[in-house]
Design an enzyme around this catalytic site. Structure first.
Site, short mmCIF file in Angstrom:
data_model
loop_
_atom_site.label_atom_id
_atom_site.label_comp_id
_atom_site.label_asym_id
_atom_site.label_seq_id
_atom_site.Cartn_x
_atom_site.Cartn_y
_atom_site.Cartn_z
N TYR A 32 0.82 -1.21 0.00
CA TYR A 32 0.00 0.00 0.00
C TYR A 32 0.85 1.25 0.00
CZ TYR A 32 0.88 0.94 4.99
OH TYR A 32 1.48 1.25 6.19
N ARG A 51 7.99 3.98 -4.76
CA ARG A 51 8.08 3.01 -3.66
C ARG A 51 7.04 1.91 -3.84
NH1 ARG A 51 7.61 5.35 2.29
NH2 ARG A 51 5.44 5.56 1.64
N ARG A 99 -7.56 -20.80 -2.16
CA ARG A 99 -6.68 -20.59 -1.01
C ARG A 99 -5.63 -21.68 -0.93
NH1 ARG A 99 -4.61 -21.69 3.42
NH2 ARG A 99 -3.83 -20.00 4.74
N LYS A 146 6.49 -1.97 1.87
CA LYS A 146 5.31 -1.37 2.52
C LYS A 146 4.12 -2.31 2.36
CE LYS A 146 3.22 3.19 3.11
NZ LYS A 146 3.31 3.19 4.57
N GLU A 178 12.42 2.48 13.88
CA GLU A 178 11.47 3.48 13.35
C GLU A 178 10.25 3.48 14.26
OE1 GLU A 178 10.02 2.37 9.45
OE2 GLU A 178 9.86 0.27 10.02
N LEU A 203 11.35 1.29 6.91
CA LEU A 203 10.76 1.78 5.66
C LEU A 203 11.48 3.06 5.22
CD1 LEU A 203 8.31 1.19 3.73
CD2 LEU A 203 7.20 3.08 4.89
N1 PMP Z 1 7.83 3.74 8.75
C1 PMP Z 1 6.67 3.05 8.79
C2 PMP Z 1 6.65 1.72 9.45
C3 PMP Z 1 5.51 3.60 8.23
O1 PMP Z 1 4.35 2.89 8.26
C4 PMP Z 1 5.56 4.89 7.66
C5 PMP Z 1 4.32 5.53 7.09
N2 PMP Z 1 3.70 4.77 6.13
C6 PMP Z 1 6.79 5.57 7.62
C7 PMP Z 1 7.90 4.96 8.17
C8 PMP Z 1 6.88 6.93 6.99
O2 PMP Z 1 6.79 6.86 5.60
P1 PMP Z 1 6.25 8.11 4.75
O3 PMP Z 1 7.07 9.29 5.19
O4 PMP Z 1 6.54 7.73 3.34
O5 PMP Z 1 4.82 8.26 5.08
#
Ligand code: PMP
Length: 288
Positions: A32, A51, A99, A146, A178, A203
């Site tokens: 997503y 991305r 499935r 993601k 993060e 991410l």
């Molecule tokens: N890390 C994680 C785990 C996230 O879910 C997000 C937001 N989707 C981010 C970092 C930040 O990414 P972005 O700045 O592209 O929203």
């Protein structure tokens, strides 16, 4: 009444139908993006769509047939929902198959997009800051993808609320990885910006990337290295970045205030620079 985009058509959310055999539902085989719009124009849409392509490729999911027109569909979705400032959520799953772990779907990948109004510069997180807790990062080792497999994040955020704070920052043996839905920055006693370097363990946030660029242009010294948990006790400032947080000050971690427990000057400066950027981005990207 909200209008979503599902597999080639704009439909009312209550009329939308997704198969129970969709592999996003049965296996969590989906990726997503969340991209925000300010005054009708998207912020860093090319970075979000790039991305998305990386996530799709990493999972071996075929891009949806609408891939080349995603940006215009995003715009139209905003218009159909009367949203000027808000977000578009975009999800792609591998599609429908019996499935069975290994069966490849015969049809198209599933694409679902929705739009929601939100004023990101007026949220309490942006204006006042957030209190967070720390939790060991128990997620899998491909956090650079993601994926919609967000159960650890849902649990971590629910646990934060149960503990009276609003979010969770994850750590591993090297330090902070993060936030549950954000990237983490610390400002040390010399004013240096510290954030974890990109790897499979976090991410690659589009906001993180833009903040690094803006901070560099503004003359800040940047040190991409893991933030040790112990450093939070002596940090001058801490903040998180994401498409929806923008830049949110972190006021306390596990009940201990960061510095004086107020949003710091560097954080406020970067908020200001980022807001100026996204206001201009709207104008610069109006014709994409
Ligand atoms: N890390 C994680 C785990 C996230 O879910 C997000 C937001 N989707 C981010 C970092 C930040 O990414 P972005 O700045 O592209 O929203």
């Amino acid at each position: 009444m909200s209008i979503i985009f599902l597999n080639g058509a704009y439909v009312r959310a209550e009329d939308a139908r997704i198969s129970p055999f969709d592999r996003g539902f049965t296996f969590g085989e989906g990726v997503y993006e969340v991209c925000i719009a300010v005054n009708g124009n998207f912020v860093d849409a090319p970075a979000h769509l790039a991305r998305l392509d990386r996530s799709l490729a990493a999972c071996g999911i075929t891009a949806p047939p609408e891939r080349v027109e995603l940006h215009s569909i995003m715009k139209e979705l905003l218009q159909k929902n009367d949203v000027r400032t808000g977000l578009v959520y975009l999800q792609v799953t591998s599609g429908v198959s019996p499935r069975n772990f290994t069966t490849c779907p015969e049809g198209r990948s599933t694409l679902m997009m929705l739009a929601q109004a939100s004023d990101f510069e007026q949220t309490p997180a942006f204006r006042d800051g957030i209190h967070v807790q720390l939790q060991e990062d128990i997620r899998w080792l491909h956090r650079d993808i993601k994926t919609t497999m967000l159960l650890p994040q849902v649990m971590a955020k629910r646990n934060a609320l149960a503990n009276g704070v609003s979010d969770t920052l994850f750590y591993d043996a090297l330090g902070i990885t993060e936030g549950a839905s954000s990237n983490v920055f610390l400002v040390d006693g010399h004013g240096t910006l510290v954030t974890r370097p990109l790897s499979n363990l976090l991410l690659a946030g589009c906001t993180r990337e833009r903040i690094l660029e803006l901070a560099q242009e503004a003359g800040f010294v940047i040190d991409e290295r893991p933030i040790q948990r112990a450093e939070l006790a002596t940090a001058a400032e801490c903040f998180v970045t994401s498409a929806t947080y923008l830049v949110a000050p972190v006021l306390s971690v596990d009940g201990r205030a960061i510095a004086d427990g107020k949003a710091g000057q560097v954080t406020r400066r970067l908020q200001h620079l980022y807001c100026a950027y996204i206001a201009g981005e709207g104008r610069a990207c109006a014709d994409i």
